[in-house]
Design a protein around this motif. Structure first.
Motif, mmCIF file in Angstrom:
data_model
loop_
_atom_site.group_PDB
_atom_site.id
_atom_site.type_symbol
_atom_site.label_atom_id
_atom_site.label_comp_id
_atom_site.label_asym_id
_atom_site.label_seq_id
_atom_site.Cartn_x
_atom_site.Cartn_y
_atom_site.Cartn_z
ATOM 1 N N ARG A 18 0.830 -1.205 0.000
ATOM 2 C CA ARG A 18 0.000 0.000 0.000
ATOM 3 C C ARG A 18 0.869 1.261 0.000
ATOM 4 N NH1 ARG A 18 -2.610 -0.657 4.640
ATOM 5 N NH2 ARG A 18 -3.960 -2.225 3.704
ATOM 6 N N HIS A 19 1.934 1.252 0.783
ATOM 7 C CA HIS A 19 2.839 2.401 0.807
ATOM 8 C C HIS A 19 3.551 2.573 -0.538
ATOM 9 C CE1 HIS A 19 2.275 3.472 4.958
ATOM 10 N NE2 HIS A 19 2.515 2.229 5.347
ATOM 11 N N ASP A 20 3.911 1.467 -1.157
ATOM 12 C CA ASP A 20 4.556 1.545 -2.470
ATOM 13 C C ASP A 20 3.600 2.077 -3.528
ATOM 14 O OD1 ASP A 20 7.097 0.886 -1.857
ATOM 15 O OD2 ASP A 20 7.070 -1.117 -2.737
ATOM 16 N N ARG A 21 2.324 1.714 -3.437
ATOM 17 C CA ARG A 21 1.344 2.255 -4.392
ATOM 18 C C ARG A 21 1.226 3.763 -4.248
ATOM 19 N NH1 ARG A 21 -3.013 -2.329 -3.325
ATOM 20 N NH2 ARG A 21 -2.156 -3.914 -4.694
ATOM 21 N N ARG A 22 1.245 4.243 -3.016
ATOM 22 C CA ARG A 22 1.207 5.692 -2.800
ATOM 23 C C ARG A 22 2.452 6.359 -3.375
ATOM 24 N NH1 ARG A 22 -0.604 5.394 3.392
ATOM 25 N NH2 ARG A 22 -2.735 4.700 3.053
ATOM 26 N N ALA A 23 3.601 5.720 -3.221
ATOM 27 C CA ALA A 23 4.840 6.285 -3.752
ATOM 28 C C ALA A 23 4.799 6.332 -5.276
ATOM 29 C CB ALA A 23 6.041 5.469 -3.276
ATOM 30 N N ILE A 24 4.249 5.296 -5.910
ATOM 31 C CA ILE A 24 4.120 5.309 -7.370
ATOM 32 C C ILE A 24 3.223 6.458 -7.797
ATOM 33 C CG2 ILE A 24 2.977 4.106 -9.287
ATOM 34 C CD1 ILE A 24 4.273 1.598 -8.435
ATOM 35 N N PHE A 25 2.094 6.631 -7.137
ATOM 36 C CA PHE A 25 1.178 7.720 -7.476
ATOM 37 C C PHE A 25 1.865 9.072 -7.303
ATOM 38 C CE2 PHE A 25 -2.196 10.730 -6.310
ATOM 39 C CZ PHE A 25 -2.961 10.657 -7.460
ATOM 40 N N ALA A 26 2.626 9.235 -6.222
ATOM 41 C CA ALA A 26 3.317 10.503 -5.980
ATOM 42 C C ALA A 26 4.370 10.773 -7.046
ATOM 43 C CB ALA A 26 3.956 10.491 -4.588
ATOM 44 N N HIS A 27 5.118 9.749 -7.445
ATOM 45 C CA HIS A 27 6.134 9.920 -8.496
ATOM 46 C C HIS A 27 5.484 10.330 -9.816
ATOM 47 C CE1 HIS A 27 10.067 8.813 -6.967
ATOM 48 N NE2 HIS A 27 9.514 7.848 -6.262
ATOM 49 N N VAL A 28 4.467 9.616 -10.213
ATOM 50 C CA VAL A 28 3.827 9.888 -11.500
ATOM 51 C C VAL A 28 3.207 11.280 -11.509
ATOM 52 C CG1 VAL A 28 1.962 9.187 -13.046
ATOM 53 C CG2 VAL A 28 3.462 7.469 -12.061
ATOM 54 N N MET A 29 2.524 11.639 -10.429
ATOM 55 C CA MET A 29 1.893 12.957 -10.380
ATOM 56 C C MET A 29 2.931 14.079 -10.324
ATOM 57 S SD MET A 29 -1.310 12.942 -10.713
ATOM 58 C CE MET A 29 -1.268 11.600 -11.855
ATOM 59 N N SER A 30 4.027 13.869 -9.596
ATOM 60 C CA SER A 30 5.027 14.935 -9.507
ATOM 61 C C SER A 30 5.700 15.165 -10.854
ATOM 62 C CB SER A 30 6.058 14.620 -8.425
ATOM 63 O OG SER A 30 6.799 13.479 -8.758
ATOM 64 N N TRP A 31 6.034 14.098 -11.574
ATOM 65 C CA TRP A 31 6.618 14.276 -12.901
ATOM 66 C C TRP A 31 5.606 14.889 -13.860
ATOM 67 C CZ3 TRP A 31 11.379 14.024 -14.918
ATOM 68 C CH2 TRP A 31 12.382 13.484 -14.126
ATOM 69 N N GLY A 32 4.379 14.413 -13.799
ATOM 70 C CA GLY A 32 3.348 14.957 -14.682
ATOM 71 C C GLY A 32 3.094 16.429 -14.421
ATOM 72 N N LEU A 33 3.003 16.808 -13.153
ATOM 73 C CA LEU A 33 2.762 18.208 -12.830
ATOM 74 C C LEU A 33 3.981 19.075 -13.123
ATOM 75 C CD1 LEU A 33 0.695 17.931 -9.542
ATOM 76 C CD2 LEU A 33 -0.100 18.619 -11.802
ATOM 77 N N ALA A 34 5.173 18.548 -12.860
ATOM 78 C CA ALA A 34 6.375 19.344 -13.118
ATOM 79 C C ALA A 34 6.529 19.647 -14.600
ATOM 80 C CB ALA A 34 7.609 18.609 -12.605
ATOM 81 N N LEU A 35 6.267 18.663 -15.433
ATOM 82 C CA LEU A 35 6.415 18.899 -16.873
ATOM 83 C C LEU A 35 5.207 19.585 -17.478
ATOM 84 C CD1 LEU A 35 8.229 15.666 -18.046
ATOM 85 C CD2 LEU A 35 9.176 17.929 -17.691
ATOM 86 N N THR A 36 4.153 19.776 -16.702
ATOM 87 C CA THR A 36 2.975 20.479 -17.200
ATOM 88 C C THR A 36 2.906 21.900 -16.664
ATOM 89 O OG1 THR A 36 1.782 18.396 -17.300
ATOM 90 C CG2 THR A 36 0.479 20.390 -17.409
ATOM 91 N N LEU A 37 3.171 22.094 -15.376
ATOM 92 C CA LEU A 37 3.008 23.415 -14.784
ATOM 93 C C LEU A 37 4.064 24.413 -15.249
ATOM 94 C CD1 LEU A 37 1.926 22.614 -11.138
ATOM 95 C CD2 LEU A 37 0.534 23.406 -13.029
ATOM 96 N N LEU A 38 5.293 23.971 -15.386
ATOM 97 C CA LEU A 38 6.330 24.896 -15.834
ATOM 98 C C LEU A 38 6.043 25.430 -17.237
ATOM 99 C CD1 LEU A 38 9.001 26.175 -14.968
ATOM 100 C CD2 LEU A 38 10.158 24.267 -16.079
ATOM 101 N N PRO A 39 5.751 24.580 -18.207
ATOM 102 C CA PRO A 39 5.371 25.128 -19.515
ATOM 103 C C PRO A 39 4.067 25.920 -19.468
ATOM 104 C CG PRO A 39 5.997 22.847 -19.752
ATOM 105 C CD PRO A 39 5.909 23.135 -18.291
ATOM 106 N N ALA A 40 3.154 25.566 -18.552
ATOM 107 C CA ALA A 40 1.893 26.305 -18.456
ATOM 108 C C ALA A 40 2.133 27.737 -17.998
ATOM 109 C CB ALA A 40 0.944 25.599 -17.506
ATOM 110 N N VAL A 41 3.085 27.923 -17.095
ATOM 111 C CA VAL A 41 3.401 29.281 -16.646
ATOM 112 C C VAL A 41 3.959 30.099 -17.802
ATOM 113 C CG1 VAL A 41 4.958 30.610 -15.155
ATOM 114 C CG2 VAL A 41 3.721 28.655 -14.237
ATOM 115 N N PHE A 42 4.896 29.511 -18.549
ATOM 116 C CA PHE A 42 5.451 30.229 -19.690
ATOM 117 C C PHE A 42 4.393 30.492 -20.755
ATOM 118 C CE2 PHE A 42 9.531 28.385 -18.144
ATOM 119 C CZ PHE A 42 10.108 29.596 -17.801
ATOM 120 N N LEU A 43 3.528 29.536 -20.977
ATOM 121 C CA LEU A 43 2.460 29.731 -21.955
ATOM 122 C C LEU A 43 1.496 30.811 -21.480
ATOM 123 C CD1 LEU A 43 1.362 28.674 -24.644
ATOM 124 C CD2 LEU A 43 -0.045 27.101 -23.339
ATOM 125 N N GLY A 44 1.200 30.841 -20.192
ATOM 126 C CA GLY A 44 0.335 31.887 -19.656
ATOM 127 C C GLY A 44 0.943 33.262 -19.792
#
Length: 151
Positions: free
Chosen positions: A22-48
């Motif tokens: 269960r803890h490993d599943r949470r870690a997988i979710f955190a990794h995927v979301m952090s990479w997804g948000l990092a590569l989405t939010l930074l370009p979103a700021v520049f695009l904005g």
């Protein structure tokens, strides 16, 4: 964000294999979301910023249309790219992903049950396996040798 450090273990609380998974599943979710948000939010700021200071936008084009166009053309692929990078990173740093793939593979080949953890918990309750920390061991050496095919 990209250098995850392990936390110290709480030695007063017993860890079961299901808790560890269960803890490993949470870690997988955190990794995927952090990479997804990092590569989405930074370009979103520049695009904005680009959309905010763009001077040659026609008057008939509304801001909502520009945001929808940006989401379709840029942000959705960036989020997909972030998740595409995040899943392999998460699988390489946790045990849950490889465990799920191995359970699926061996389940398809009829080597083990699909719900392997439930099977192991049942074997533990019946006394065939013993729980040592967050793993299971055979109680009887003869049974282990028989299942391994050793004489």
């Amino acid at each position: 964000m990209f250098s995850w450090t392990p936390r110290t273990a709480d030695l007063n609380r017993p860890v079961t294999p299901r808790d560890l998974l269960r803890h490993d599943r949470r870690a997988i979710f955190a990794h995927v979301m952090s990479w997804g948000l990092a590569l989405t939010l930074l370009p979103a700021v520049f695009l904005g910023l680009f959309l905010a200071y763009a001077e040659d936008v026609p008057r008939r084009v509304e801001f909502g249309d520009l945001v929808l166009l940006a989401a379709q053309q840029f942000l959705a692929p960036a989020l997909l790219l972030g998740m595409t990078i995040g899943v392999p990173v998460a699988f390489s740093r946790t045990a849950c992903g490889p465990f799920a793939l191995v359970c699926l593979w061996h389940g398809l080949l009829h080597r083990t049950p699909f719900r392997l953890l439930t099977f192991l918990e049942d074997a533990h309750l019946r006394g065939v396996l013993r729980q040592v920390g967050s793993s299971y061991e055979f109680r009887h050496v003869e049974l282990q040798q028989h299942l391994a095919g050793s004489p």
